[in-house]
Scaffold this motif. Structure first.
Motif, PDB file in Angstrom:
ATOM      1  N   ASP A 175     -20.514  -6.817  15.783  1.00 22.93           N
ATOM      2  CA  ASP A 175     -21.959  -7.000  15.962  1.00 22.93           C
ATOM      3  C   ASP A 175     -22.272  -8.400  16.481  1.00 22.93           C
ATOM      4  O   ASP A 175     -23.143  -9.094  15.960  1.00 22.93           O
ATOM      5  CB  ASP A 175     -22.705  -6.745  14.636  1.00 22.93           C
ATOM      6  N   VAL A 176     -21.555  -8.815  17.495  1.00 15.42           N
ATOM      7  CA  VAL A 176     -21.660 -10.185  17.994  1.00 15.42           C
ATOM      8  C   VAL A 176     -22.766 -10.307  19.038  1.00 15.42           C
ATOM      9  O   VAL A 176     -22.898  -9.459  19.926  1.00 15.42           O
ATOM     10  CB  VAL A 176     -20.324 -10.638  18.618  1.00 15.42           C
ATOM     11  N   THR A 177     -23.551 -11.358  18.942  1.00 15.46           N
ATOM     12  CA  THR A 177     -24.518 -11.691  19.980  1.00 15.46           C
ATOM     13  C   THR A 177     -24.182 -13.072  20.536  1.00 15.46           C
ATOM     14  O   THR A 177     -23.773 -13.971  19.788  1.00 15.46           O
ATOM     15  CB  THR A 177     -25.964 -11.716  19.445  1.00 15.46           C
ATOM     16  N   TYR A 178     -24.315 -13.210  21.848  1.00 15.33           N
ATOM     17  CA  TYR A 178     -24.163 -14.523  22.475  1.00 15.33           C
ATOM     18  C   TYR A 178     -25.543 -15.164  22.525  1.00 15.33           C
ATOM     19  O   TYR A 178     -26.472 -14.638  23.142  1.00 15.33           O
ATOM     20  CB  TYR A 178     -23.592 -14.377  23.883  1.00 15.33           C
ATOM     21  N   GLU A 179     -25.694 -16.301  21.833  1.00 15.25           N
ATOM     22  CA  GLU A 179     -26.998 -16.933  21.671  1.00 15.25           C
ATOM     23  C   GLU A 179     -27.278 -18.013  22.717  1.00 15.25           C
ATOM     24  O   GLU A 179     -28.328 -18.644  22.678  1.00 15.25           O
ATOM     25  CB  GLU A 179     -27.103 -17.544  20.257  1.00 15.25           C
ATOM     26  N   GLY A 180     -26.331 -18.265  23.632  1.00 14.03           N
ATOM     27  CA  GLY A 180     -26.568 -19.236  24.686  1.00 14.03           C
ATOM     28  C   GLY A 180     -25.863 -20.560  24.458  1.00 14.03           C
ATOM     29  O   GLY A 180     -25.110 -20.743  23.507  1.00 14.03           O
TER      30      GLY A 180
END
Length: 292
Positions: A175-180
Motif C-alpha cells: 500500500d505504498v504511495t510516493y509523496e514527492g
C-alpha cells in the motif's frame, strides 16, 4: 505533491508483544521524533523517482549494505495510558557486517534518576549487548540479549530499532504511495509512505536479520507497521519512521493497555568508519536482573 498508490498484499494477526525486556518500561511509555544530520555523499545517482516504489524500497537494505558504514541518530517514543516517553540514541552502524555501536539516553522519568549515564548498546546479528544497564548489573559488565528470542525481535526492546532491521522491514512494504520530493538536511530525498508487513519482510530479509524479524512477526499484536521512508537520489535510506502497536499486559487489577511505539532512524555520513568489538565472555553478566 505527487501521490501514486501501489498495492502489494498485506495482512494482520493477533499476538502479544513483549516490547521492553531491556530498556523500556511498557507502563511508562515510548518512542518518537527524529534527529538531524546529513550531507551529500557520492555521485552515482539513480533516478529513484522514476522507478516503481516497491522496487526502490525493496532494494533499500541492499543499497545500504553497498554503502557500508554510516552515522545514525535514533528516537523512540512510546505512548501508553496518556504518558509519553522519548528515548534517543546516536552512534555508527556498518550495514555490511550488520554491527553498530550506539549511546542511548533514557529520559529522567523512565530512568528514575537525573544522573543516569547513557546506555552503551552494541548491535550484532541476533544479539544486543548493553552496558550501564542498571537494574543490579555491575557497571563494568555487559548484558547480552538473544534478539531472536525476543517477542519484538528487538524492534523496540533496546530503545533503538536495529538500523538494518528498519531497512529490511521495507522489503515487506505494501500500500505504498510516493509523496514527492523534499529536502532533508540539505539532501534531496524522495518520500514514500506505506505499511510494512512483518511476515513478508521476515521472509525476504537477509539471513542475519531473518531470525529477529521472524520473532517480531509472531510477537506483535499487528503484523502491519505503517512507515514513512525518505531515500536520496542514490536510493540510500536517509530517514525512516515506523509505528508499532501492541497490547501490554496490565498489572494486577488493571486492564491491558494499547501501546504505540514510534521509532525513527536518521542516517548520514555514509562511509564513516565503524569499529565494534564484542565483549569477552568474562565481561558478560549472567546474574539476576532486577525487574520494575
Amino acid at each position: 505533491m505527487v501521490v501514486q498508490q501501489y498495492r502489494d498484499g498485506g495482512g494482520a494477526r493477533a499476538a502479544r508483544a513483549l516490547a521492553v525486556a531491556g530498556v523500556i518500561a511498557v507502563t511508562a511509555g515510548c518512542v518518537g521524533g527524529g534527529g538531524g544530520g546529513g550531507g551529500s555523499d557520492g555521485s552515482g545517482q539513480r533516478a529513484v523517482a522514476a522507478e516503481r516504489p516497491l522496487d526502490v524500497l525493496g532494494r533499500a537494505a541492499g543499497v545500504l549494505a553497498e554503502a557500508g558504514g554510516a552515522e545514525a541518530r535514533t528516537s523512540m517514543e512510546t505512548a501508553a495510558g496518556g504518558t509519553r516517553v522519548t528515548i534517543r540514541g546516536e552512534g555508527t552502524y556498518d550495514f555490511r557486517t550488520q554491527m553498530g555501536r550506539l549511546k542511548v539516553v533514557l529520559p529522567t522519568d523512565a530512568a528514575g534518576a537525573d544522573d543516569r549515564r547513557p546506555i552503551t548498546e552494541l548491535l550484532a546479528p541476533g544479539a544486543l549487548y548493553m552496558k550501564n544497564r542498571g537494574a543490579g548489573v555491575p557497571d563494568d559488565k555487559w548484558v547480552r540479549i538473544d534478539t531472536t528470542a525476543l517477542e519484538d525481535g528487538n524492534l523496540v526492546t533496546g530503545g533503538v530499532t536495529d538500523p538494518m532491521a528498519a531497512a529490511e522491514l521495507l522489503r515487506g512494504a505494501a500500500d505504498v504511495t510516493y509523496e514527492g520530493k523534499s529536502e532533508l538536511a540539505g539532501v534531496t530525498v524522495h518520500h514514500y509512505r506505506g505499511v510494512a508487513d512483518l511476515n513478508r519482510a521476515a521472509r525476504a530479509a537477509s539471513p542475519q536479520s531473518r531470525g529477529a524479524l521472524s520473532a517480531a512477526a509472531k510477537g506483535f499484536s499487528k503484523d502491519a507497521a505503517p512507515f514513512d521512508a525518505y531515500l536520496d537520489e542514490e536510493g540510500r535510506l536517509r530517514k525512516v519512521r515506523h509505528r508499532f502497536s501492541f497490547a501490554s499486559e496490565g498489572r494486577e487489577g488493571q486492564e491491558a493497555a494499547e501501546v504505540t511505539v514510534v521509532s525513527t532512524l536518521l542516517l548520514y555520513g555514509f562511509g564513516a568508519p565503524v569499529t565494534v568489538k564484542l565483549p569477552d565472555e568474562d565481561d558478560i553478566y549472567t546474574g539476576e536482573i532486577r525487574q520494575g
